[in-house]
Design an enzyme around this catalytic site. Structure first.
Site, PDB file in Angstrom:
ATOM      1  CG  HIS A 436      40.533 -19.241   0.231  1.00 36.03           C
ATOM      2  ND1 HIS A 436      41.643 -19.549  -0.537  1.00 36.03           N
ATOM      3  CD2 HIS A 436      40.514 -20.134   1.247  1.00 36.03           C
ATOM      4  CE1 HIS A 436      42.261 -20.587  -0.002  1.00 36.03           C
ATOM      5  NE2 HIS A 436      41.599 -20.957   1.084  1.00 36.03           N
ATOM      6  CB  SER A 438      37.782 -12.435   1.444  1.00 35.76           C
ATOM      7  OG  SER A 438      38.491 -12.117   0.253  1.00 35.76           O
ATOM      8  CB  SER A 580      62.785   3.642  -1.938  1.00 34.70           C
ATOM      9  OG  SER A 580      63.918   4.393  -2.320  1.00 34.70           O
TER      10      SER A 580
END
Length: 895
Positions: A436, A438, A580
């Site tokens: 695609h 973009s 985290s």
């Protein structure tokens, strides 16, 4: 007396305090282990222990020393006395430079007597400066594990096969070009890591490694592999990614124990069917994934593809079902394979300046290119389209990786990227494949290690710091999930500078993330190395803090009391269920969450300097460049022959990748006496989130009154940065959200060159060029322009005889179609720019003219350079100047 003299010498070299710590001495020598690589003067301790407690030292079986120790060569003389030694570690990498990169150790050889250590089974010489394998190593017949990774080895000795008991050998990150045939004699070898070398061929004897289970040949230059690899019946994992393979034997798919065959990022246009259909084969990053019979057709169609070279003013091109190759003026390239587009399709493109409100970089990212927009957005191709994007590659990007990032309309995501370097232009290119269109840009990010965690668990290591690992136990998840690990090394010098606390030390900064919103069902075990200089033997647990940060690093919680911390001699181990940031601190502070936040933010900001320089030979051109602070003086020294000051100054915080733009308006004179000007230099300092380098050229026009025009460079900002230094924010007036910092420069007017006007060259201009030198032959830009006017239709023949390729000639003709003058100028000046540093370039120009049948132009060039030589000799005789001074004088006279 001799022993006392040696101790006194060591006392002088290491400092008196180094020989007056009996408690530490006792902790170093624990039973049969002697661990000294965690101390700054470990070799000094070894020498002292051998002097005072020799009977105990000679019983040592496990010894670790740092390859960065300044007394390493002296300590090596003791090693042959340690007859019981089983494990010897002499690794470098314990010292880091200002960027956090490991500095290699000083080890270049080993004493021959080390070959007499008959009990030695484990030897680690990683991160040193070995260019050849020490001759004593093949004599270590009991050796089972040998690590020589991250050295400078170019070859292995022919008798390497004498290490018959070797089960593990790692030589990754060296410069090996080939392997000795004797490597096939290593019958017991189970793990062989030769990744990231320069191997071009493998000997057939590699197929004799019948015990080999894990073979890593990734990151080399292999174009083929021997069929004998199919004899490795014990092989479980074969890593061949990031090579130049064009084919692989189908027999590899029939290896009975093979569970992973990594062929990603090669040049495979076709693979055998049994390879292509095997579930354990990874083929991403190859041009095509078709089977053998279609290979010939693919190659023939590839050679017939239409090639388009677009000029700078063009913004679109057409793709048909036949496919094509497209090269944009900015260097971006596309490859549309046949059948990628089912119908004719018009593709529109443009490059955009990154907008801080739109391009959201992640923590510690560096932007390396402008944004490429391709339209129609979302168009779906039948086959993947290849894109090559050039990008800036600053030398300061250590322990990082380059990726192409694409925008879906809502968020940015990373594509699988392969980095290439063009041989001729030496440009760095980022290559990706997409279905695609973009928006695309190139960034550098922290190295990302990832794996899939199945229900039975797995193990994940960091490739930046192998001492960091994450263990996922069985039953940790019900469904397979993807986990990513990133590491930011932090040097002790950085921490000391940011905290102003010499006793504060930290581990590498660890970031863990996953693609699931659900915490793990069982605790995940993490191993972090203890901060530098801290060991399990001298650890004060009251000073150790384990911090967890949120995704944005805005809050840091001390979770030391919430987890069970275990310590080995070198590592801290703990278990978590939530992913985290994790950071291990060793400090006397009691509350450090705020300190950690401040340090984390400062680690993402680097001081950068800005310089503005004028060309000496063409003052209307000004070089504007921002670069890391430590590179200012080397760059100025490098450019001082071509440029002169000033270096105007101000302070500003810039967005990564933001472009400069110039506005010609009122400004200050270059020679104005300013209070912040010292020795002709103005100090311009600003803060950038990352170490980006930018440069542009500004050319001054002449105003209507014929006066010199003053140029002013303006920096457009978004919102005013919150953490700008006080002395910079004081200069700003009012809460203006469009924040401008201006840099005025006065650019002097130049005399027109030999009466030319903009219309005479159809608006075509080139930077100033001077070929050769005054003594052997000298041509100015005016001379080249005069020659260009006489070339005519012979320009293509002349260009080929000058060494330009057919592709370059074709591109010049296409870019300047219907304009013969521009074609000639582009050809001549393209060659001149590439060869301006060649002392024989003028004589090559004469030869090319003669070979092209243009004896008239060759005679003209010879007349020009002979006149120049006469002026040069006359100036020396007349003035009596030295050669260097007269060279400049005659050059000026000729211009």
């Amino acid at each position: 007396m001799q022993k006392m003299a040696e101790l006194l010498r060591l006392r002088d070299e290491c400092g008196e305090g180094a020989l007056e710590a009996p408690a530490l001495t006792a902790s170093c020598l624990a039973d049969n282990r002697l661990t000294l690589d965690v101390y700054p003067d470990g070799c000094c301790w070894l020498l002292r222990l051998f002097e005072e407690r020799q009977a105990e030292v000679v019983q040592v079986e496990f010894l670790r020393l740092s390859g960065n120790d300044r007394l390493l060569d002296t300590a090596l003389a003791i090693l042959p006395h340690l007859k019981r030694l089983k494990s010897l570690v002499l690794k470098g990498g314990h010292v880091r430079d200002e960027f956090g990169s490991c500095q290699h150790g000083s080890l270049t050889s080993l004493p021959p007597d080390i070959g007499n250590l008959r009990c030695l089974t484990h030897l680690d010489l990683s991160f040193n400066n070995l260019s050849t394998l020490p001759s004593c190593i093949p004599c270590l017949t009991s050796l089972r594990m040998l690590l020589v990774s991250h050295n400078n080895l170019v070859a292995l000795p022919e008798n390497f096969g004498s290490l018959s008991k070797l089960t593990f050998f790692s030589a990754m990150k060296n410069h090996l070009k080939d392997l000795p045939r004797s490597i096939g004699e290593l019958a017991a070898l189970e793990d062989l890591d030769l990744s990231e070398n320069a191997l071009e061929l493998l000997p057939e004897e590699v197929g004799n490694l019948r015990s080999c289970k894990d073979l890593d040949l990734s990151g080399n230059q292999l174009s083929s592999i021997p069929d004998s690899l199919a004899n490795l019946k014990s092989l479980r994992r074969l890593h061949l990614h990031s090579n130049l393979l064009v084919t692989v034997p189908g027999s590899l798919a029939r290896l009975p124990n093979l569970s992973r065959l990594d062929l990603q990022n090669n040049c495979l246009r076709a693979v055998p069917p049994e390879i292509q259909t095997a579930p354990f084969v990874h083929l991403r990053g190859n041009p095509l994934g078709e089977t053998e019979p279609s290979l010939q057709a693919d190659e023939s169609s590839a050679t017939e593809l239409r090639r388009l070279f677009l000029a700078s003013e063009e913004d679109s091109f057409t793709v048909t079902s036949d496919g094509c190759e497209v090269v944009l003026a900015c260097g971006i390239c596309f490859y549309f394979p046949p059948g990628a587009a089912s119908d004719s399709l018009q593709i529109y493109f443009r490059t955009l300046t990154p907008d801080p409100q739109w391009v959201k970089l992640r923590h510690h990212d560096v932007l390396l290119s402008r944004v490429l927009e391709l339209q129609p957005h979302g168009v779906k191709f039948q086959q993947e389209v290849d894109i090559w994007m050039p990008y800036a590659s600053p030398e300061t990007l250590h322990q990082r990786e380059v990726v192409v990032r694409t925008f879906s309309g809502q968020s940015w995501s990373d594509l699988r990227t392969r980095v290439e370097k063009k041989r001729k232009s030496k440009k760095h290119m980022a290559h990706c494949s997409v279905l695609h269109f973009s928006w695309f840009l190139v960034v550098s990010r922290l190295v990302q290690n990832e794996c899939k965690v199945p229900t039975e668990g797995t193990l994940l290591f960091s490739s930046v710091d192998p001492n960091i690992k994450v263990t996922f136990p069985p039953g940790v998840t019900e469904e397979t999930r993807n986990v990513k690990l990133q590491v930011l090394p932090v040097s002790a010098e950085e921490i000391e500078e940011l905290t102003a606390d010499a006793g504060c030390k930290v581990s590498p900064l660890l970031c863990l993330s996953q693609d699931s919103l659900v915490d793990f069902l069982r605790p995940v075990r993490i191993q972090l190395p203890l901060p530098p200089g801290v060991t399990g033997l001298n650890l004060d647990r009251s000073r150790l803090h384990l911090l967890r940060g949120d995704v944005e690093g805005q809050t840091w919680d001390d979770i030391t009391s919430q987890v069970v911390l275990e310590f080995t001699h070198l590592y801290a181990l703990f278990e978590v269920t939530h992913f985290s940031w994790y950071w291990l601190w060793y400090t006397t502070k009691t509350y450090i969450g705020g300190i950690a936040k401040k340090v984390y933010e400062r680690l993402r900001m680097y001081q950068v300097n800005f310089i503005a320089l004028q060309r000496k030979k063409d003052p209307e051109q000004v070089l504007l460049q921002c670069l890391p602070k430590h590179k200012v003086d080397p760059v100025l020294k490098k450019l001082q022959d071509r440029y002169r000051g000033p270096e105007p100054s101000d302070m500003v915080e810039m967005f990564e990748g933001e472009q400069f733009f110039a506005a010609f308006e009122r400004g200050i004179s270059i020679d104005m006496d300013r209070p912040d000007c010292v020795d002709g230099r103005l100090s311009f300092v600003f803060y950038s989130h990352l170490k980006n380098m930018k440069e542009i050229y500004v050319t001054s026009p002449v105003d209507r009154k014929g006066q010199a025009v003053k140029g002013q460079v303006s920096f457009y900002r978004g919102a005013v940065p919150e953490s700008i230094p006080e002395d910079a924010s004081r200069r700003r007036r009012g809460p203006d959200s469009l924040w401008l910092a201006t840099l005025p420069i006065k650019l002097p007017r130049l005399k027109p060159r030999w009466g030319e006007t903009s219309s005479s060259l159809n608006g075509f201009s080139f930077p100033p060029l001077n070929l050769g030198h005054a003594e052997t032959g000298y041509l100015t830009q005016a001379n080249l322009l005069s020659i260009a006017r006489r070339v005519g239709a012979d320009w293509q023949t002349i260009g080929l005889n000058l060494g330009l390729t057919y592709q370059q000639i074709e591109r010049i003709g296409y870019n300047n179609r219907e304009d013969l003058d521009k074609q000639i100028l582009d050809m001549l000046f393209s060659w001149a720019q590439q060869n301006s540093e060649d002392p024989d370039c003028v004589s090559k120009l004469i030869i090319a003219m003669k070979e092209s049948g243009r004896q008239d132009i060759a005679d003209e060039v010879e007349t020009i350079i002979e006149l120049g030589r006469q002026k040069y000799r006359e100036s020396i005789r007349r003035v009596g100047l030295e050669q260097e001074s007269s060279t400049e004088g005659s050059a000026t006279a000729m211009t």
